[in-house]
Design an enzyme around this catalytic site. Structure first.
Site, mmCIF file in Angstrom:
data_model
loop_
_atom_site.group_PDB
_atom_site.id
_atom_site.type_symbol
_atom_site.label_atom_id
_atom_site.label_comp_id
_atom_site.label_asym_id
_atom_site.label_seq_id
_atom_site.Cartn_x
_atom_site.Cartn_y
_atom_site.Cartn_z
ATOM 1 N N HIS A 111 0.875 -1.191 0.000
ATOM 2 C CA HIS A 111 0.000 0.000 0.000
ATOM 3 C C HIS A 111 0.908 1.236 0.000
ATOM 4 O O HIS A 111 1.717 1.393 -0.912
ATOM 5 C CB HIS A 111 -0.920 -0.115 1.226
ATOM 6 C CG HIS A 111 -2.065 0.833 1.280
ATOM 7 N ND1 HIS A 111 -2.453 1.634 0.247
ATOM 8 C CD2 HIS A 111 -2.944 1.111 2.294
ATOM 9 C CE1 HIS A 111 -3.502 2.350 0.608
ATOM 10 N NE2 HIS A 111 -3.817 2.053 1.849
ATOM 11 N N HIS A 160 -2.188 -2.406 -9.640
ATOM 12 C CA HIS A 160 -3.178 -1.791 -8.752
ATOM 13 C C HIS A 160 -4.440 -2.631 -8.760
ATOM 14 O O HIS A 160 -4.801 -3.185 -9.799
ATOM 15 C CB HIS A 160 -3.503 -0.362 -9.221
ATOM 16 C CG HIS A 160 -4.141 0.449 -8.152
ATOM 17 N ND1 HIS A 160 -5.502 0.422 -7.931
ATOM 18 C CD2 HIS A 160 -3.616 1.282 -7.230
ATOM 19 C CE1 HIS A 160 -5.772 1.215 -6.911
ATOM 20 N NE2 HIS A 160 -4.653 1.743 -6.462
ATOM 21 N N ASP A 191 3.025 5.508 -6.823
ATOM 22 C CA ASP A 191 4.238 5.367 -6.017
ATOM 23 C C ASP A 191 5.489 5.177 -6.856
ATOM 24 O O ASP A 191 6.596 5.294 -6.350
ATOM 25 C CB ASP A 191 4.080 4.175 -5.062
ATOM 26 C CG ASP A 191 3.110 4.511 -3.955
ATOM 27 O OD1 ASP A 191 3.032 5.686 -3.598
ATOM 28 O OD2 ASP A 191 2.434 3.595 -3.473
HETATM 29 N N1 ACO Z 1 4.929 -7.306 -10.149
HETATM 30 C C1 ACO Z 1 4.767 -8.546 -10.666
HETATM 31 N N2 ACO Z 1 3.594 -9.197 -10.738
HETATM 32 C C2 ACO Z 1 2.528 -8.554 -10.233
HETATM 33 C C3 ACO Z 1 2.598 -7.274 -9.678
HETATM 34 C C4 ACO Z 1 3.874 -6.636 -9.642
HETATM 35 N N3 ACO Z 1 4.034 -5.421 -9.119
HETATM 36 N N4 ACO Z 1 1.386 -6.882 -9.237
HETATM 37 C C5 ACO Z 1 0.549 -7.891 -9.527
HETATM 38 N N5 ACO Z 1 1.231 -8.906 -10.128
HETATM 39 C C6 ACO Z 1 0.663 -10.155 -10.632
HETATM 40 C C7 ACO Z 1 0.368 -11.116 -9.487
HETATM 41 O O1 ACO Z 1 1.453 -11.971 -9.230
HETATM 42 C C8 ACO Z 1 -0.851 -11.850 -9.994
HETATM 43 O O2 ACO Z 1 -0.408 -12.833 -10.894
HETATM 44 P P1 ACO Z 1 -1.221 -14.238 -11.032
HETATM 45 O O3 ACO Z 1 -2.591 -13.858 -11.512
HETATM 46 O O4 ACO Z 1 -0.425 -15.010 -12.040
HETATM 47 O O5 ACO Z 1 -1.210 -14.852 -9.667
HETATM 48 C C9 ACO Z 1 -1.605 -10.796 -10.818
HETATM 49 O O6 ACO Z 1 -0.596 -9.839 -11.225
HETATM 50 C C10 ACO Z 1 -2.671 -10.066 -10.003
HETATM 51 O O7 ACO Z 1 -2.080 -9.555 -8.817
HETATM 52 P P2 ACO Z 1 -2.766 -9.595 -7.408
HETATM 53 O O8 ACO Z 1 -1.733 -9.559 -6.335
HETATM 54 O O9 ACO Z 1 -3.768 -10.702 -7.343
HETATM 55 O O10 ACO Z 1 -3.556 -8.209 -7.470
HETATM 56 P P3 ACO Z 1 -4.109 -7.383 -6.235
HETATM 57 O O11 ACO Z 1 -5.154 -6.514 -6.786
HETATM 58 O O12 ACO Z 1 -4.455 -8.301 -5.115
HETATM 59 O O13 ACO Z 1 -2.840 -6.511 -5.756
HETATM 60 C C11 ACO Z 1 -1.237 -4.786 -5.628
HETATM 61 C C12 ACO Z 1 -2.632 -5.202 -6.137
HETATM 62 C C13 ACO Z 1 -1.087 -5.134 -4.133
HETATM 63 C C14 ACO Z 1 -1.081 -3.275 -5.768
HETATM 64 C C15 ACO Z 1 -0.148 -5.512 -6.478
HETATM 65 O O14 ACO Z 1 -0.249 -5.105 -7.829
HETATM 66 C C16 ACO Z 1 1.273 -5.267 -5.954
HETATM 67 O O15 ACO Z 1 1.730 -5.986 -5.055
HETATM 68 N N6 ACO Z 1 1.988 -4.220 -6.506
HETATM 69 C C17 ACO Z 1 3.298 -3.877 -6.014
HETATM 70 C C18 ACO Z 1 3.163 -3.016 -4.765
HETATM 71 C C19 ACO Z 1 2.692 -1.609 -5.065
HETATM 72 O O16 ACO Z 1 3.179 -0.947 -5.961
HETATM 73 N N7 ACO Z 1 1.726 -1.144 -4.261
HETATM 74 C C20 ACO Z 1 1.173 0.209 -4.379
HETATM 75 C C21 ACO Z 1 -0.283 0.174 -4.725
HETATM 76 S S1 ACO Z 1 -0.870 1.809 -5.028
HETATM 77 C C22 ACO Z 1 -1.040 2.512 -3.536
HETATM 78 O O17 ACO Z 1 -1.265 1.913 -2.520
HETATM 79 C C23 ACO Z 1 -0.885 3.953 -3.531
#
Ligand code: ACO
Length: 433
Positions: free
Chosen positions: A269, A310, A368
């Site tokens: 987050h 996201h 971010d």
């Molecule tokens: N890098 C690589 N793979 C990713 C990433 C990433 N940054 N984000 C998502 N994925 C992949 C996951 O592994 C998943 O793959 P799968 O379907 O093969 O299992 C798919 O994309 C969907 O991801 P989820 O984790 O299920 O998506 P969710 O909506 O639960 O998570 C989140 C969203 C937490 C933001 C995620 O994209 C992440 O961890 N990003 C990196 C952290 C980040 O930048 N957070 C800031 C968010 S914005 C904010 O809070 C201001």
């Protein structure tokens, strides 16, 4: 206003239950919502860990269209607010519902300024922390402790107390955040100055010392103000939902905002801005980008590309686009256009956006991805990135908490799908094993 004209019907393939008809609610914009509140009467509950398909409330504050990459505060597009408005005006808009008139804005800003000073005894709290405590750890503690000092504004059910608490939180969080850094580096706490604007005051409390004059750079203050506007609210994200759930019991507002700060701190987050910068520093050189992209795609590796992806945006995060522009302005102003980290970030963004894995999963840079680079260029230490996010989001948390208490208030109490053992009899300790 929501309406409940259409309905949706749930039928059961095993024929053991009768079909259930549920109302469908239409928002003023965005997807319709099936009103599942009546399911409990049928002995059924909706199952949605992570709230992927759950609307936890009806809200009139922030609208996101994740497919189109749109973000509106009270109906106003984020691009217009970032260009023409400022954080105080946006905070007033979020909390009060309308853009303030000139006199309303003056009164709002004046009241915030008058509340920026902390109760002097609150400085004692800091001495209890280790010098190397993370500013977010200190903020969780000190914001929560406000409830011990400002008891005359801690009754969540009294609208007048709520208003005072809102001003106190909005005004004091920058002071609390800046002091947490001053404590880290062993410099004296600096008091807010009424001659400065909100962002200027924060920069002053962060960077000034009693030894010399300090005037915040107006370009940097404007950039910081824009960062605050972009982070001010984002509908029902993890920290906002935390504030709403904490507040739903009638808990005092300071404790609820402290809970929001705790949730925001996580690397998935608000902690992602600090984590993005750490990742860029670790990558270090464009020649290593491929290695990290491969790690992000490898399901056996926990590494994720920080600042990418996201839950709601499946298109460019509109805040990231504005932040990239702000990044250019700040680096121009500071003569840092050849900043290697910025160049690395641009290259990483380009490679990821052209990679099949990221295209297919619709993973775009989020806000971010660039905010850390901007703040680093401004001389803000990495450990303060998430604290700055927290002080911006305080405006949204307050607005959402106010809305939660005053509209459709009910204690948040989800149910569960129980998957533990069935009933069994207690076994005395000597018979276990
Ligand atoms: N890098 C690589 N793979 C990713 C990433 C990433 N940054 N984000 C998502 N994925 C992949 C996951 O592994 C998943 O793959 P799968 O379907 O093969 O299992 C798919 O994309 C969907 O991801 P989820 O984790 O299920 O998506 P969710 O909506 O639960 O998570 C989140 C969203 C937490 C933001 C995620 O994209 C992440 O961890 N990003 C990196 C952290 C980040 O930048 N957070 C800031 C968010 S914005 C904010 O809070 C201001």
């Amino acid at each position: 206003m929501t309406q409940t004209t259409p309905t949706a019907t749930i039928t059961f393939s095993d024929g053991r239950r009768e079909a259930i008809e549920l109302p469908v609610m239409e928002g003023s914009m965005g997807p319709d919502v099936i009103d599942t509140r009546g399911l409990g009467q049928h002995g059924l509950f909706a199952y949605d860990p992570g709230f992927v398909s759950t609307a936890s409330c009806a809200s009139g504050i922030t609208y996101i269209d994740g497919d189109a990459g749109l973000l509106y505060y009270r109906g106003y597009p984020i691009e217009q607010l970032a260009e023409h408005s400022d954080f105080m005006e946006v905070a007033s808009l979020l909390i009060n519902g309308e853009l303030p008139t000139a006199s309303e804005k003056e009164a709002f800003v004046g009241t915030v300024k008058r509340h920026m000073l902390l109760h002097d005894l609150m400085s004692n709290f800091y001495r209890g922390f280790r010098r190397d405590a993370h500013p977010m750890a200190v903020m969780v503690g000190v914001v929560g402790a406000m409830s011990a000092f400002y008891r005359d504004s801690s009754d969540a059910f009294d609208p007048a107390q709520r208003e005072v608490a809102a001003y106190r939180l909005l005004a004091k969080v920058p002071t609390i955040a800046a002091w947490s850094y001053k404590y880290n580096i062993g410099q004296p706490f600096m008091y807010p100055q009424n001659r400065f604007g909100y962002a200027e005051n924060f920069l002053y409390m962060l960077h000034a010392t009693p030894c010399e004059d300090y005037r915040p750079n107006p370009v940097l203050a404007r950039a910081l103000d824009r960062i605050l506007v972009l982070h001010a609210d984002h509908e029902q994200n993890a920290s906002t939902s935390t504030v709403r759930v904490a507040g739903s019991s009638g808990a005092n507002p300071f404790a609820c905002i402290a809970a929001g700060i705790a949730s925001l701190w996580g690397p998935l987050h608000g902690g992602a801005n600090e984590a993005t910068l750490q990742m860029l520093e670790e990558i270090g050189d464009v020649s290593r980008i491929g290695e990290y992209i491969n790690r992000a795609k490898d399901k056996t590796d926990a590494f994720r590309l920080m600042g990418f992806g996201h839950r709601v945006y499946k298109n460019m995060d509109p805040r990231a686009a504005i932040m990239r522009q702000t990044c250019h302005e700040v680096l121009d102003e500071l003569g840092l256009n050849d900043d290697p980290l910025f160049k690395l970030a641009r290259k990483l963004e380009k490679i990821a956006l052209e990679d099949e894995y990221f295209i297919q999963k619709r993973l775009y840079p989020n806000v971010d991805f660039y905010s850390g680079i901007v703040m680093r260029a401004m001389g803000i230490p990495n450990s303060m990135f998430t604290a700055i996010f927290a002080l911006a989001r305080t405006a949204g948390w307050i607005a959402q908490w106010q809305e939660m208490i005053s509209v459709e208030h009910r204690i948040a109490r989800p149910r569960q799908l129980y998957v533990g053992p069935g009933r069994r009899d207690f076994v005395p300790i000597e018979q276990r094993g």
